[in-house]
Write a protein that holds these residues in place. Sequence first.
Motif, PDB file in Angstrom:
ATOM      1  N   PRO A  47      30.450   8.141 -66.666  1.00 34.12           N
ATOM      2  CA  PRO A  47      29.529   6.701 -68.073  1.00 34.12           C
ATOM      3  C   PRO A  47      29.398   6.729 -68.843  1.00 34.12           C
ATOM      4  O   PRO A  47      28.882   8.306 -68.961  1.00 34.12           O
ATOM      5  N   VAL A  48      28.959   6.565 -69.982  1.00 36.77           N
ATOM      6  CA  VAL A  48      28.088   6.915 -71.091  1.00 36.77           C
ATOM      7  C   VAL A  48      26.915   6.573 -71.154  1.00 36.77           C
ATOM      8  O   VAL A  48      26.636   5.061 -71.585  1.00 36.77           O
ATOM      9  N   VAL A  49      25.651   7.427 -72.043  1.00 38.31           N
ATOM     10  CA  VAL A  49      24.182   6.823 -72.275  1.00 38.31           C
ATOM     11  C   VAL A  49      24.442   6.923 -73.777  1.00 38.31           C
ATOM     12  O   VAL A  49      24.929   7.629 -74.456  1.00 38.31           O
ATOM     13  N   SER A  50      24.100   5.664 -74.284  1.00 30.51           N
ATOM     14  CA  SER A  50      24.077   5.773 -75.326  1.00 30.51           C
ATOM     15  C   SER A  50      23.235   5.500 -76.491  1.00 30.51           C
ATOM     16  O   SER A  50      22.741   5.655 -77.917  1.00 30.51           O
ATOM     17  N   GLY A  51      21.897   5.289 -75.788  1.00 31.92           N
ATOM     18  CA  GLY A  51      21.117   4.996 -77.005  1.00 31.92           C
ATOM     19  C   GLY A  51      19.533   4.981 -75.600  1.00 31.92           C
ATOM     20  O   GLY A  51      20.101   5.345 -74.856  1.00 31.92           O
ATOM     21  N   ALA A  52      18.221   5.665 -76.456  1.00 31.10           N
ATOM     22  CA  ALA A  52      17.051   5.692 -75.135  1.00 31.10           C
ATOM     23  C   ALA A  52      16.209   4.944 -76.261  1.00 31.10           C
ATOM     24  O   ALA A  52      15.811   5.552 -77.530  1.00 31.10           O
ATOM     25  N   ARG A  53      15.342   3.681 -76.299  1.00 40.19           N
ATOM     26  CA  ARG A  53      14.593   3.425 -77.208  1.00 40.19           C
ATOM     27  C   ARG A  53      12.864   3.636 -76.095  1.00 40.19           C
ATOM     28  O   ARG A  53      13.288   3.015 -75.014  1.00 40.19           O
ATOM     29  N   ILE A  54      11.600   3.743 -76.986  1.00 43.98           N
ATOM     30  CA  ILE A  54      10.551   4.036 -76.105  1.00 43.98           C
ATOM     31  C   ILE A  54       9.462   2.394 -76.888  1.00 43.98           C
ATOM     32  O   ILE A  54       9.668   3.282 -78.158  1.00 43.98           O
ATOM     33  N   GLY A  55       9.046   1.841 -76.463  1.00 41.05           N
ATOM     34  CA  GLY A  55       8.385   0.561 -77.006  1.00 41.05           C
ATOM     35  C   GLY A  55       7.330   0.465 -76.517  1.00 41.05           C
ATOM     36  O   GLY A  55       6.864   0.644 -74.628  1.00 41.05           O
ATOM     37  N   VAL A  56       6.172  -0.305 -77.503  1.00 40.60           N
ATOM     38  CA  VAL A  56       5.016  -0.043 -76.956  1.00 40.60           C
ATOM     39  C   VAL A  56       3.730  -1.624 -76.811  1.00 40.60           C
ATOM     40  O   VAL A  56       4.323  -2.057 -77.920  1.00 40.60           O
ATOM     41  N   HIS A  57       3.564  -1.848 -75.633  1.00 41.29           N
ATOM     42  CA  HIS A  57       3.404  -3.378 -75.760  1.00 41.29           C
ATOM     43  C   HIS A  57       1.628  -3.211 -74.799  1.00 41.29           C
ATOM     44  O   HIS A  57       1.577  -1.792 -75.224  1.00 41.29           O
ATOM     45  N   PRO A  58       1.619  -4.560 -74.841  1.00 38.72           N
ATOM     46  CA  PRO A  58      -0.356  -4.401 -75.509  1.00 38.72           C
ATOM     47  C   PRO A  58      -0.929  -3.494 -73.503  1.00 38.72           C
ATOM     48  O   PRO A  58      -1.808  -3.329 -73.901  1.00 38.72           O
ATOM     49  N   ASP A  59       0.286  -3.609 -72.538  1.00 42.97           N
ATOM     50  CA  ASP A  59      -0.248  -3.716 -71.994  1.00 42.97           C
ATOM     51  C   ASP A  59       0.792  -2.645 -70.773  1.00 42.97           C
ATOM     52  O   ASP A  59       0.521  -2.305 -69.610  1.00 42.97           O
ATOM     53  N   SER A  60       1.334  -2.581 -71.553  1.00 40.14           N
ATOM     54  CA  SER A  60       3.011  -1.834 -70.894  1.00 40.14           C
ATOM     55  C   SER A  60       3.507  -0.573 -71.821  1.00 40.14           C
ATOM     56  O   SER A  60       3.660  -1.189 -73.727  1.00 40.14           O
ATOM     57  N   THR A  61       3.826   0.294 -71.234  1.00 37.79           N
ATOM     58  CA  THR A  61       5.229   0.622 -72.214  1.00 37.79           C
ATOM     59  C   THR A  61       6.439   0.941 -72.071  1.00 37.79           C
ATOM     60  O   THR A  61       6.347   1.752 -70.475  1.00 37.79           O
ATOM     61  N   ARG A  62       7.190   0.405 -72.826  1.00 34.87           N
ATOM     62  CA  ARG A  62       8.904   0.165 -71.884  1.00 34.87           C
ATOM     63  C   ARG A  62       9.364   1.235 -72.530  1.00 34.87           C
ATOM     64  O   ARG A  62      10.007   1.522 -73.483  1.00 34.87           O
ATOM     65  N   LEU A  63      10.743   1.564 -71.578  1.00 31.76           N
ATOM     66  CA  LEU A  63      11.979   2.504 -71.594  1.00 31.76           C
ATOM     67  C   LEU A  63      13.216   1.769 -71.700  1.00 31.76           C
ATOM     68  O   LEU A  63      12.734   0.883 -71.178  1.00 31.76           O
ATOM     69  N   VAL A  64      13.830   1.581 -72.667  1.00 31.42           N
ATOM     70  CA  VAL A  64      15.422   0.995 -72.835  1.00 31.42           C
ATOM     71  C   VAL A  64      16.581   2.174 -72.694  1.00 31.42           C
ATOM     72  O   VAL A  64      16.284   3.073 -74.056  1.00 31.42           O
ATOM     73  N   PHE A  65      17.203   2.379 -72.292  1.00 31.86           N
ATOM     74  CA  PHE A  65      18.517   3.040 -72.045  1.00 31.86           C
ATOM     75  C   PHE A  65      19.697   1.684 -72.051  1.00 31.86           C
ATOM     76  O   PHE A  65      19.469   1.058 -70.842  1.00 31.86           O
ATOM     77  N   GLU A  66      20.233   2.812 -73.240  1.00 33.77           N
ATOM     78  CA  GLU A  66      21.332   2.348 -73.005  1.00 33.77           C
ATOM     79  C   GLU A  66      22.968   2.376 -72.651  1.00 33.77           C
ATOM     80  O   GLU A  66      23.209   3.748 -72.830  1.00 33.77           O
ATOM     81  N   LEU A  67      23.981   1.516 -71.607  1.00 29.24           N
ATOM     82  CA  LEU A  67      24.876   2.490 -71.146  1.00 29.24           C
ATOM     83  C   LEU A  67      26.035   1.753 -71.452  1.00 29.24           C
ATOM     84  O   LEU A  67      26.094   0.218 -72.394  1.00 29.24           O
ATOM     85  N   ASP A  68      26.943   2.535 -70.830  1.00 28.45           N
ATOM     86  CA  ASP A  68      27.867   2.041 -71.148  1.00 28.45           C
ATOM     87  C   ASP A  68      28.940   1.221 -70.198  1.00 28.45           C
ATOM     88  O   ASP A  68      30.345  -0.014 -69.793  1.00 28.45           O
ATOM     89  N   ARG A  69      27.743   1.233 -69.050  1.00 27.02           N
ATOM     90  CA  ARG A  69      28.303   0.282 -67.792  1.00 27.02           C
ATOM     91  C   ARG A  69      27.176   0.328 -66.909  1.00 27.02           C
ATOM     92  O   ARG A  69      26.871   0.681 -66.951  1.00 27.02           O
ATOM     93  N   ASP A  70      27.041  -0.628 -65.750  1.00 22.26           N
ATOM     94  CA  ASP A  70      25.987  -0.792 -64.793  1.00 22.26           C
ATOM     95  C   ASP A  70      25.551   0.397 -63.993  1.00 22.26           C
ATOM     96  O   ASP A  70      26.613   0.713 -63.677  1.00 22.26           O
ATOM     97  N   LEU A  71      24.746   1.280 -64.375  1.00 22.51           N
ATOM     98  CA  LEU A  71      24.918   2.356 -63.099  1.00 22.51           C
ATOM     99  C   LEU A  71      23.684   2.115 -61.961  1.00 22.51           C
ATOM    100  O   LEU A  71      22.077   1.413 -62.639  1.00 22.51           O
ATOM    101  N   PRO A  72      23.456   2.696 -60.927  1.00 24.96           N
ATOM    102  CA  PRO A  72      22.536   2.907 -60.113  1.00 24.96           C
ATOM    103  C   PRO A  72      21.517   3.911 -60.877  1.00 24.96           C
ATOM    104  O   PRO A  72      21.772   4.939 -61.187  1.00 24.96           O
ATOM    105  N   TYR A  73      20.582   3.809 -60.475  1.00 23.17           N
ATOM    106  CA  TYR A  73      18.651   4.234 -61.232  1.00 23.17           C
ATOM    107  C   TYR A  73      18.123   4.429 -60.196  1.00 23.17           C
ATOM    108  O   TYR A  73      18.012   3.389 -59.515  1.00 23.17           O
ATOM    109  N   LYS A  74      17.084   5.622 -59.720  1.00 21.49           N
ATOM    110  CA  LYS A  74      15.858   5.283 -59.016  1.00 21.49           C
ATOM    111  C   LYS A  74      14.869   6.423 -60.261  1.00 21.49           C
ATOM    112  O   LYS A  74      14.732   7.083 -61.122  1.00 21.49           O
ATOM    113  N   VAL A  75      13.655   5.851 -59.824  1.00 24.84           N
ATOM    114  CA  VAL A  75      12.507   5.633 -61.183  1.00 24.84           C
ATOM    115  C   VAL A  75      11.569   6.392 -60.181  1.00 24.84           C
ATOM    116  O   VAL A  75      10.937   5.886 -59.122  1.00 24.84           O
ATOM    117  N   PHE A  76      11.473   7.439 -60.577  1.00 27.03           N
ATOM    118  CA  PHE A  76       9.589   8.679 -59.845  1.00 27.03           C
ATOM    119  C   PHE A  76       8.037   9.594 -60.533  1.00 27.03           C
ATOM    120  O   PHE A  76       9.053   9.803 -61.352  1.00 27.03           O
TER     121      PHE A  76
END
Length: 422
Positions: A47-76
Amino acid sequence: MRDISCHDTGLKPNMQRSGPIKRLLQTFTLFAIVIMATGQGWAQSVPVVSGARIGVHPDSTRLVFELDRDLPYKVFTLADPYRVVIELPEVSWRVPEKRMKASVGIVSGFRFGLFQPGNSRVVIDINSPAAVKGHFTIPASLGKPQRIVIDLATVSAADFASGPRSVQSANWANPARTPQSAPRPQAPRNDDKRVVILDPGHGGVDPGTIGGSGVYEKNITLKVAKAAKKILEASGRYRVFLTRNRDIYVRLRDRFEVAHQNNAELFLSLHADSIRNRKIRGGSIYTLSDKASDKEAEDLAAKENKSDIIAGADLTGYAPEVSRVLIDLAQSDTNKESWHLARQLIGELKGEIKLLRVSHRYAGFAVLKSPNVPSALVELGYLSNRLDEKNLKNPAHHRRIGNALLRAVDKYFTRKDQNNRS
Ligand SMILES: [Zn+2]
């Protein structure tokens, strides 16, 4: 088209695209999407991760990862210091090598890489306690890739301590944990070659320092280690093991464990430093001590000892040797040998690479804390200095270092054998 899968979040993915909200967003593109004309066939397997972005929203910080397919993930999340870790199956990072420093919203730093075989990681430093407010995936459509979206929101330290520390996608299954990512012990040998361990500093999710041109310390140390292994083994006198053969994180304690597993007689850790004053250049040799020779050596050891924290390793339940190095009596004989090793290294390296004026220093490096294997840490130069960086990217320079290491190791063992005979 599949439905967007949402998990405990009220946020709709199309928030990203809605006009008024979009205008509120201050989105920082950290890594451009890499358009891969050549990678398609290959992408079928890894699997390939082709991009990553961080965006600031009024009440949160958003992380976006771009992939070439659906992948399982865990966040801790982790404390001391506060970090957010995103676990993925082993992926290939197809993002440009550039500075990983990000200071966006609550995010103060950002890195990714292989954590252990089968398991890649993104580690995000956050400057205040935070929790995952929502997470979801967006299937590829309209020319846009598959995405994982994670929203972080600041919480109080008390809520951080008492709240849930991990969330995961519905298809997440824990990756097979290997007890350690270091090479396995080798079969018993029947030759009289001496075993030397070369330890390429950093790796995987821990890039080490980053040079002005964007080169990573972890890649330089691996190249130098591979070149030196070739040269040492070509002498016919040594069997050389590397603590890592590829771009993967290895815990500090597992690094010197490789020396024990292989009955090694020497351990050399390879690094390249960086410093604010870009004019400073030159290598230096470090040995283990619980008292640092000077402030710079102390600071350097503190920096190098942070590798496990940088990689997002959970050190709960382990002895505090990473943060504090205690030298026991069993180590004092080994330390004398390490001192002789350092002298030989300086003697041979000074003709090949520029060394600092005070070239032998000592401090509490966790990676050198092997009770019975003489060890030294070689800082090959400063990636913050243009000339040092240029040299350290040059294969001919790697071979020069390898030849100097061979002569130093030869002299070290000649002296040792003479002493054993007398
Ligand atoms: Zn280093």
